[in-house]
Design an enzyme around this catalytic site. Structure first.
Site, PDB file in Angstrom:
ATOM      1  CD  GLN A  29      52.670  16.326  72.499  1.00  0.00           C
ATOM      2  OE1 GLN A  29      52.162  15.341  71.999  1.00  0.00           O
ATOM      3  NE2 GLN A  29      52.262  17.540  72.162  1.00  0.00           N
ATOM      4  NE  ARG A  50      64.677  27.846  82.885  1.00  0.00           N
ATOM      5  CZ  ARG A  50      64.570  28.548  81.774  1.00  0.00           C
ATOM      6  NH1 ARG A  50      65.115  29.733  81.689  1.00  0.00           N
ATOM      7  NH2 ARG A  50      63.931  28.066  80.734  1.00  0.00           N
ATOM      8  CE  LYS A  87      71.518  28.989  80.635  1.00  0.00           C
ATOM      9  NZ  LYS A  87      70.609  29.830  79.870  1.00  0.00           N
ATOM     10  CG  ASN A 108      62.480  18.148  74.554  1.00  0.00           C
ATOM     11  OD1 ASN A 108      62.646  18.120  75.775  1.00  0.00           O
ATOM     12  ND2 ASN A 108      61.375  18.619  74.015  1.00  0.00           N
ATOM     13  NE  ARG A 116      72.818  28.480  74.063  1.00  0.00           N
ATOM     14  CZ  ARG A 116      72.263  27.911  72.997  1.00  0.00           C
ATOM     15  NH1 ARG A 116      72.979  27.691  71.908  1.00  0.00           N
ATOM     16  NH2 ARG A 116      70.999  27.566  72.999  1.00  0.00           N
ATOM     17  CE  LYS A 148      65.068  28.344  70.627  1.00  0.00           C
ATOM     18  NZ  LYS A 148      64.663  29.190  71.748  1.00  0.00           N
ATOM     19  CB  VAL A 149      61.375  21.841  65.221  1.00  0.00           C
ATOM     20  CG1 VAL A 149      60.247  20.972  64.718  1.00  0.00           C
ATOM     21  CG2 VAL A 149      62.247  22.294  64.049  1.00  0.00           C
ATOM     22  CD  GLU A 151      52.882  17.148  66.464  1.00  0.00           C
ATOM     23  OE1 GLU A 151      53.322  16.647  67.503  1.00  0.00           O
ATOM     24  OE2 GLU A 151      52.765  16.494  65.409  1.00  0.00           O
ATOM     25  N   GLY A 260      46.042  -1.401  49.689  1.00  0.00           N
ATOM     26  CA  GLY A 260      45.403  -1.900  48.480  1.00  0.00           C
ATOM     27  C   GLY A 260      43.925  -2.222  48.696  1.00  0.00           C
ATOM     28  CD  GLN A 261      42.375  -5.407  50.736  1.00  0.00           C
ATOM     29  OE1 GLN A 261      41.334  -5.389  50.083  1.00  0.00           O
ATOM     30  NE2 GLN A 261      43.200  -6.435  50.697  1.00  0.00           N
TER      31      GLN A 261
HETATM   32  N1  CAO Z   1      68.428  25.868  84.739  1.00  0.00           N
HETATM   33  C1  CAO Z   1      68.890  26.916  84.016  1.00  0.00           C
HETATM   34  N2  CAO Z   1      68.639  27.072  82.709  1.00  0.00           N
HETATM   35  C2  CAO Z   1      67.880  26.115  82.113  1.00  0.00           C
HETATM   36  C3  CAO Z   1      67.386  25.008  82.813  1.00  0.00           C
HETATM   37  C4  CAO Z   1      67.683  24.907  84.178  1.00  0.00           C
HETATM   38  N3  CAO Z   1      67.245  23.885  84.932  1.00  0.00           N
HETATM   39  N4  CAO Z   1      66.677  24.250  81.962  1.00  0.00           N
HETATM   40  C5  CAO Z   1      66.741  24.872  80.781  1.00  0.00           C
HETATM   41  N5  CAO Z   1      67.465  25.989  80.868  1.00  0.00           N
HETATM   42  C6  CAO Z   1      67.795  26.948  79.807  1.00  0.00           C
HETATM   43  C7  CAO Z   1      68.667  26.290  78.752  1.00  0.00           C
HETATM   44  O1  CAO Z   1      70.006  26.238  79.150  1.00  0.00           O
HETATM   45  C8  CAO Z   1      68.397  27.208  77.578  1.00  0.00           C
HETATM   46  O2  CAO Z   1      69.153  28.410  77.740  1.00  0.00           O
HETATM   47  P1  CAO Z   1      70.066  29.049  76.558  1.00  0.00           P
HETATM   48  O3  CAO Z   1      69.140  29.338  75.427  1.00  0.00           O
HETATM   49  O4  CAO Z   1      70.606  30.281  77.194  1.00  0.00           O
HETATM   50  O5  CAO Z   1      71.102  28.081  76.172  1.00  0.00           O
HETATM   51  C9  CAO Z   1      66.920  27.502  77.803  1.00  0.00           C
HETATM   52  O6  CAO Z   1      66.622  27.315  79.141  1.00  0.00           O
HETATM   53  C10 CAO Z   1      66.017  26.463  77.080  1.00  0.00           C
HETATM   54  O7  CAO Z   1      65.857  26.875  75.957  1.00  0.00           O
HETATM   55  P2  CAO Z   1      65.113  26.234  74.699  1.00  0.00           P
HETATM   56  O8  CAO Z   1      65.676  27.054  73.590  1.00  0.00           O
HETATM   57  O9  CAO Z   1      65.220  24.792  74.602  1.00  0.00           O
HETATM   58  O10 CAO Z   1      63.586  26.608  75.032  1.00  0.00           O
HETATM   59  P3  CAO Z   1      62.584  27.428  74.123  1.00  0.00           P
HETATM   60  O11 CAO Z   1      61.356  27.546  74.942  1.00  0.00           O
HETATM   61  O12 CAO Z   1      63.182  28.689  73.632  1.00  0.00           O
HETATM   62  O13 CAO Z   1      62.328  26.478  72.863  1.00  0.00           O
HETATM   63  C11 CAO Z   1      61.664  24.444  71.805  1.00  0.00           C
HETATM   64  C12 CAO Z   1      61.468  25.406  72.970  1.00  0.00           C
HETATM   65  C13 CAO Z   1      60.789  23.257  72.043  1.00  0.00           C
HETATM   66  C14 CAO Z   1      61.267  25.123  70.491  1.00  0.00           C
HETATM   67  C15 CAO Z   1      63.149  24.014  71.730  1.00  0.00           C
HETATM   68  O14 CAO Z   1      63.535  23.523  72.983  1.00  0.00           O
HETATM   69  C16 CAO Z   1      63.427  22.983  70.686  1.00  0.00           C
HETATM   70  O15 CAO Z   1      63.485  23.277  69.480  1.00  0.00           O
HETATM   71  N6  CAO Z   1      63.652  21.723  71.090  1.00  0.00           N
HETATM   72  C17 CAO Z   1      64.011  20.642  70.216  1.00  0.00           C
HETATM   73  C18 CAO Z   1      62.854  20.178  69.394  1.00  0.00           C
HETATM   74  C19 CAO Z   1      61.688  19.760  70.241  1.00  0.00           C
HETATM   75  O16 CAO Z   1      61.760  18.954  71.126  1.00  0.00           O
HETATM   76  N7  CAO Z   1      60.518  20.270  69.860  1.00  0.00           N
HETATM   77  C20 CAO Z   1      59.307  19.785  70.429  1.00  0.00           C
HETATM   78  C21 CAO Z   1      58.710  20.727  71.317  1.00  0.00           C
HETATM   79  S1  CAO Z   1      57.154  20.144  71.759  1.00  0.00           S
HETATM   80  O17 CAO Z   1      57.450  18.724  72.314  1.00  0.00           O
END
Ligand code: CAO
Length: 431
Positions: A29, A50, A87, A108, A116, A148-149, A151, A260-261
């Site tokens: 999001q 992907r 990758k 994000n 990586r 990781k975070v 909402e 203040g209202q």
């Molecule tokens: N081709 C190949 N690999 C891809 C790719 C593509 N087109 N797009 C993404 N990937 C891979 C990434 O390289 C990553 O791999 P590695 O972990 O091996 O490096 C993986 O997919 C993406 O991982 P992620 O850790 O971002 O995804 P997640 O589902 O595990 O976590 C989230 C999700 C939201 C918790 C995390 O992305 C995050 O903390 N983001 C930052 C904060 C954020 O935006 N939070 C709000 C989320 S709601 O809006």
């Protein structure tokens, strides 16, 4: 210099960000909110997904089997989608070309994911020194930077949850997605500013919007109150009138208005059956005599016990109970109709059903009906910012990999044998 009619006409046909190309590496999001705004401002937003998987939200909270979810469609309008395995060796080659030909990269991912992948800031700058690289992360640099975070984590860590809800109950998260969509908005502003700066300097830069910081920015009045506590109890909080002691930290203020209202949510006619038959009512000082007249207490206008905001602070419970006796005799819309001409600020508690049907919101392009080949028509929220010279037409979200071949050709210049090599490599996918 005066503008000619022709100049004005040309300007009207240009979109504010029409020459900006965005490599959209966002998902879920927060990031998609940002890139959707950029797309509405006229940027060419290329969403990289992907192959065979795409943004996880395509398959989350599915309501129409086989179709992209509303979660996805409502956050990815006006974008193009390319499927690319970043990758894969050939995928990396395509990604490098995308970096060279885009102005902004928005991502994000979890912290470290781009590094990586082999596309950290140093590599990006090498490939394209003009690139603006914009990221949402949960936390800024510090002890939580690797987390990781989502909402609600951001709402809790940014001070929203501890200050939302009622004083004698649990901390509470809000329905407004201030961590995700709120941070996406912050990031969009950062990107536009960085683009403006690039116009002058020729250099791109990194832009970071941590979700915790974005939530705190939206909660700044609560940090104000934290410091005011040093000077004594917060007299405008209803807990003051109730005689509840203040602790060390800004407490939860229920539905008290932050300024203040003083204001509260009050019952209206029909509240027994309708969970949204309520109004917000603000006792703005300037219109106090009118409020007194309206609720049948004209004597309160001059009574020193009630006539000044300071005198009223300790008695707000009783005052709002009396106002509620009046609002209970009216519907929330009648309250609005009666109070508005008197300049008394009130607001009906609108349900999502009422908002979906609201004529003005539809007319203004804020509630929009969009057609989609897999799911048919659905409602979405259009661009909430209105321009005099730029009308935002909301276009449906792309299918997974719908524009892969178009982007490989038009944007990246692959053709003939080279295009065949990329397609045959298995690094790309199309709808
Ligand atoms: N081709 C190949 N690999 C891809 C790719 C593509 N087109 N797009 C993404 N990937 C891979 C990434 O390289 C990553 O791999 P590695 O972990 O091996 O490096 C993986 O997919 C993406 O991982 P992620 O850790 O971002 O995804 P997640 O589902 O595990 O976590 C989230 C999700 C939201 C918790 C995390 O992305 C995050 O903390 N983001 C930052 C904060 C954020 O935006 N939070 C709000 C989320 S709601 O809006």
């Amino acid at each position: 210099m005066a503008e000619s009619e022709d100049d004005i006409e040309i300007a009207r046909h240009m979109k504010p960000l029409q020459d900006v190309r965005v490599l959209d590496f966002t998902h879920v999001q927060s990031g998609p909110t940002c890139t959707q705004l950029l797309a509405w401002f006229g940027a060419d937003v290329i969403k990289v997904e992907r192959p065979g998987v795409g943004d996880a939200t395509r398959q989350q909270l599915v309501d129409v089997p086989g179709a992209d979810s509303l979660y996805f469609t409502m956050l990815n309008h006006n974008k193009r989608s390319i499927c690319l395995n970043t990758k894969h060796e050939t995928g990396k080659e395509v990604l490098a070309r995308l970096v060279e030909r885009c102005d902004v990269l928005v991502e994000n991912f979890a912290p470290g994911a781009l590094d990586r992948m082999g596309f950290g800031w140093d590599r990006i700058q090498q490939l394209n020194p003009r690139m603006v690289m914009a990221s949402v992360k949960g936390f800024g640099p510090g002890k939580f930077e690797d987390c990781k975070v989502y909402e609600n984590v951001a709402q809790c860590a940014g001070g929203s949850a501890s200050t939302t809800g009622f004083v004698d109950n649990l901390p509470m998260v809000t329905g407004a997605q201030i961590g995700d969509s709120g941070t996406g908005l912050h990031l969009a502003l950062g990107i536009v500013v960085a683009l403006l700066h690039r116009e002058r300097t020729g250099r791109g830069q990194k832009v970071l919007a941590p979700m915790q910081d974005g939530v705190l920015n939206l909660c700044r009045v609560k940090l104000r109150d934290q410091q005011r506590l040093n000077a004594g109890p917060l007299r405008e909080y209803s807990q003051f009138g109730k005689g509840i002691e203040f602790g060390e930290a800004t407490p939860r203020a229920g539905n008290d208005s932050g300024g203040g209202q003083p204001g509260r949510i009050l019952k209206c006619k029909g509240w027994e059956a309708d969970p949204n038959a309520y109004t917000y009512f603000i006792t703005q000082a300037a219109v106090w005599p009118r409020i007194c007249e309206l609720i049948g207490k004209p004597e309160w206008a001059k009574d020193p016990e009630y006539s000044t905001p300071d005198a009223r602070l300790g008695k707000l419970d009783g005052i709002f109970a009396t106002i509620e006796e009046w609002t209970c005799t009216k519907t929330k819309f009648e309250v609005m109709d009666i109070c508005n001409p008197l300049n008394i600020p009130v607001g009906p508690i609108l349900s999502m059903k009422e908002i979906a049907e609201d004529e003005s919101l539809r007319k203004n392009g804020t509630v929009v009906e969009v057609d989609h080949p897999e799911r048919g028509p659905y409602l979405t929220v259009g661009c909430p910012i209105k321009f005099s010279d730029h009308e935002v037409a909301v276009e449906r979200s792309p299918l997974l990999g719908e524009h892969t071949l178009e982007i490989l050709g038009d944007v990246l210049g692959y053709e003939g044998e080279e295009l065949k090599r990329v397609v045959d490599s298995g690094a790309v996918g199309s709808a």
